[in-house]
Motif scaffolding. Structure first.
Motif, mmCIF file in Angstrom:
data_model
loop_
_atom_site.group_PDB
_atom_site.id
_atom_site.type_symbol
_atom_site.label_atom_id
_atom_site.label_comp_id
_atom_site.label_asym_id
_atom_site.label_seq_id
_atom_site.Cartn_x
_atom_site.Cartn_y
_atom_site.Cartn_z
ATOM 1 N N SER A 191 0.799 -1.229 0.000
ATOM 2 C CA SER A 191 0.000 0.000 0.000
ATOM 3 C C SER A 191 0.831 1.278 0.000
ATOM 4 N N THR A 192 2.141 1.153 -0.200
ATOM 5 C CA THR A 192 2.927 2.398 -0.202
ATOM 6 C C THR A 192 2.976 3.034 -1.579
ATOM 7 N N ARG A 193 2.524 2.333 -2.597
ATOM 8 C CA ARG A 193 2.669 2.910 -3.945
ATOM 9 C C ARG A 193 1.343 3.399 -4.519
ATOM 10 N N THR A 194 1.460 4.427 -5.344
ATOM 11 C CA THR A 194 0.293 4.891 -6.093
ATOM 12 C C THR A 194 0.430 4.492 -7.564
ATOM 13 N N MET A 195 1.641 4.077 -7.934
ATOM 14 C CA MET A 195 1.876 3.596 -9.299
ATOM 15 C C MET A 195 2.746 2.346 -9.207
#
Ligand code: SF4
Ligand code: SF4
Length: 402
Positions: free
Chosen positions: A263-267
């Motif tokens: 869940s740390t990435r947006t891409m």
């Protein structure tokens, strides 16, 4: 006596200022609505890291006594409204202080509200949001998630839209007039922002979510060792050497077995293995040792380890060989290389679809080049809207097809 307890789940650094404006706006709107309020952050230090989910809270109460009663707790264990400022967090939340993946609606009380900024349909969001045993309302503000880089704040009205939506969700605590008055008087307020509050109030979309609806997966969890199971003294073991892949070929680096990056990435990077020239650059440059060396010499980004920083896209010398794509369009963390090996034609179709989707769903972790903000504002104003389109892909974007 009653209180309205809100949590704001945001990404450390990227949305830090956004979250504090939301909680401050809640408190000031509460005062204008004849209520009492307080805002506070859950953390003071480590979670404010790039993209790592973090939380702020705001409590609104009818009376000062009721407020003080709620303030006496370290932090709320249950909330009336969960405000999620990035819809990729619909997949769940891991932060430095939590162990494993926690559903975004975990603290949302029965019949409470989960409020998100998103362009995704309800059904797509519910594919990611973990199911809950009690009913709740999923409320959506139709706009792109707001990202800005480091300490830069993007004036795209996200904070006031959320306040307008809250006036609709909890009118007995925040009146629409109270919110408008507070925004009008704030140092960052304006008439345009007051208009955005009213629009968000009118246009808020909501859907009741029944028990059991949503992502059926059991969220990733692990047990920490007990104190009596730990070794004596302060010992930080070195990362062990990795192991080869199939038939002794390739290489899988050893990674932190506990801290996953779901869940740390947006891409996330999407790799075209057909055009990879096996130059090693992505493998060398990735700050999280994400890449497995595959038996054929190509590189597969491990989605348990990837934080979505985009470095691999930036260093890859082959056009469209690595492309960062919005996390929201993925439904699992499966190996891309395995998909490619199993069916190369199907993989090409999947890859093309994902890269094409990027155009519609592009988002940025922040400003990738000097002047990006001005460029976005101009594009937005030229289009006649107050909403700023989020994100321009990697700084080498001009060399690539967007
Ligand atoms: S985006 Fe690329 S460089 Fe960044 S963590 Fe993921 S695989 Fe590594
Ligand atoms: S940087 Fe690009 S071309 Fe080089 S190994 Fe990685 S994916 Fe292949």
């Amino acid at each position: 006596m009653s209180a309205l307890i809100c949590e704001v789940v945001y990404r450390g650094i990227f949305q830090k200022n956004l979250a504090s404006r939301i909680t401050r706006g809640i408190v000031l709107s509460a005062r204008k609505s004849g209520r009492w309020g307080i805002a506070f952050g859950r953390y003071g230090d480590s979670p404010q890291r790039n993209g790592v989910p973090a939380k702020d809270f705001a409590i609104v109460a009818d009376t000062k006594e009721e407020l003080e009663q709620n303030m006496a707790r370290y932090e709320p264990k249950h909330v009336d409204v969960t405000i999620c400022v990035d819809d990729t967090l619909a997949k769940g939340v891991e932060s430095w202080a939590w162990y494993g993946l926690q559903p975004i609606n975990r603290l949302t009380l029965p019949d409470g509200t989960l409020l998100m900024t998103s362009l995704q349909p309800f059904e797509d969001l519910l594919r990611d949001i973990h199911k809950k045993d009690e009913p709740y309302t999923l409320a959506v503000i139709r706009a792109r998630a707001s990202f800005s880089g480091l300490w830069v704040y993007k004036e795209d009205h996200t904070e006031v839209r959320i306040l307008g939506a809250l006036a609709k969700i909890a009118p007995s605590f925040l009146t629409l007039d109270g919110v408008c008055q507070a925004i009008g008087e704030m140092e960052w307020g304006s008439e345009l922002k007051v208009a955005s509050v009213r629009k968000a109030y009118e246009r808020l979309e909501a859907r009741r979510v029944q028990p059991g609806e949503g992502n059926p997966e059991v969220p990733y969890a692990f047990e920490f060792p007990r104190w009596w199971e730990m070794r004596e003294g302060v010992t930080i073991p070195a990362i062990p050497i990795g192991k080869p892949k199939e038939g002794g070929k390739g290489y899988v680096p050893e990674r932190n077995p506990y801290f996953k990056k779901f869940s740390t990435r947006t891409m996330r990077p999407v790799v075209d293995f057909d055009t990879c020239v096996k130059c090693n650059l992505c493998w060398i440059a990735c700050p999280d040792s994400c890449f497995d060396v595959m038996p054929d010499g190509t590189f597969d980004a491990n989605m348990e380890a990837c934080c979505g920083c985009g470095v691999c896209e930036a260093v890859c010398p082959v056009e469209n060989c690595i492309t960062m794509v919005n996390e929201a369009v993925f439904e699992d963390n499966a190996s891309q290389w395995d998909m490619w090996r199993n069916d190369k034609t199907a993989y090409k179709t999947w890859l093309t679809d994902k890269i094409t989707n990027k155009k519609a769903t592009v988002r940025s972790h922040g400003f990738r080049f000097r002047g990006q903000y001005e460029e976005e504002v101009k594009t937005d104003l030229d289009a006649g809207g107050a909403e700023i389109t989020a994100g321009i892909p990697g700084e080498n974007a001009k060399h690539k097809t967007i």
